[in-house]
Motif scaffolding. Structure first.
Motif, PDB file in Angstrom:
ATOM      1  N   LEU A  12      50.522  42.951  45.559  1.00 19.91           N
ATOM      2  CA  LEU A  12      51.432  43.910  45.738  1.00 19.91           C
ATOM      3  C   LEU A  12      51.407  44.974  44.893  1.00 19.91           C
ATOM      4  N   GLU A  15      48.211  47.308  45.773  1.00 20.28           N
ATOM      5  CA  GLU A  15      48.426  47.936  47.257  1.00 20.28           C
ATOM      6  C   GLU A  15      49.606  48.748  47.129  1.00 20.28           C
ATOM      7  N   TYR A  16      50.849  48.540  46.463  1.00 20.36           N
ATOM      8  CA  TYR A  16      51.985  49.170  46.539  1.00 20.36           C
ATOM      9  C   TYR A  16      52.481  49.791  45.364  1.00 20.36           C
ATOM     10  N   HIS A  17      51.831  49.431  44.295  1.00 19.70           N
ATOM     11  CA  HIS A  17      52.113  50.030  42.950  1.00 19.70           C
ATOM     12  C   HIS A  17      53.570  49.448  42.497  1.00 19.70           C
ATOM     13  N   LEU A  18      53.756  48.107  42.926  1.00 19.74           N
ATOM     14  CA  LEU A  18      55.147  47.387  42.583  1.00 19.74           C
ATOM     15  C   LEU A  18      55.125  46.709  41.420  1.00 19.74           C
ATOM     16  N   ARG A  30      61.886  43.446  53.581  1.00  9.47           N
ATOM     17  CA  ARG A  30      60.808  44.151  52.813  1.00  9.47           C
ATOM     18  C   ARG A  30      59.672  43.581  52.067  1.00  9.47           C
ATOM     19  N   LEU A  34      55.690  43.717  53.475  1.00  7.37           N
ATOM     20  CA  LEU A  34      54.617  44.326  52.429  1.00  7.37           C
ATOM     21  C   LEU A  34      53.496  43.158  52.574  1.00  7.37           C
ATOM     22  N   LEU A  38      49.386  43.367  53.820  1.00  7.16           N
ATOM     23  CA  LEU A  38      48.255  43.261  52.780  1.00  7.16           C
ATOM     24  C   LEU A  38      46.938  43.206  53.765  1.00  7.16           C
TER      25      LEU A  38
END
Length: 71
Positions: A12, A15-18, A30, A34, A38
């Motif tokens: 995460l 892929e999503y810069h979390l 959410r 997400l 993936l």
């Protein structure tokens, strides 16, 4: 999923810069969206597919989910 949490968190982040703080604030919906988005080559997706399990016994399902059987 808990068993592979390090892979979930790193995927995460990649892929999503979390970061961990943003991840902690995600709603369950959410988070699942997400996670489901993936790519197949993500670490978590590979680990998840390598450990398949089918549970059909109602007692085992109740034990795994913590939801008691209705008697």
């Amino acid at each position: 999923m808990i068993r592979h949490w390090a892979s979930v968190e790193s995927d995460l982040a990649r892929e999503y810069h979390l970061d961990a703080q943003r991840l902690a604030r995600l709603s369950t919906r959410r988070f699942l969206v997400l996670l489901g988005g993936l790519p197949a080559e993500s670490a978590f997706a590979r680990l998840w597919q390598a450990t398949p399990r089918t549970v059909t016994d109602p007692s085992e399902i109740a034990r795994l989910t913590g939801v008691p059987l209705d008697h």
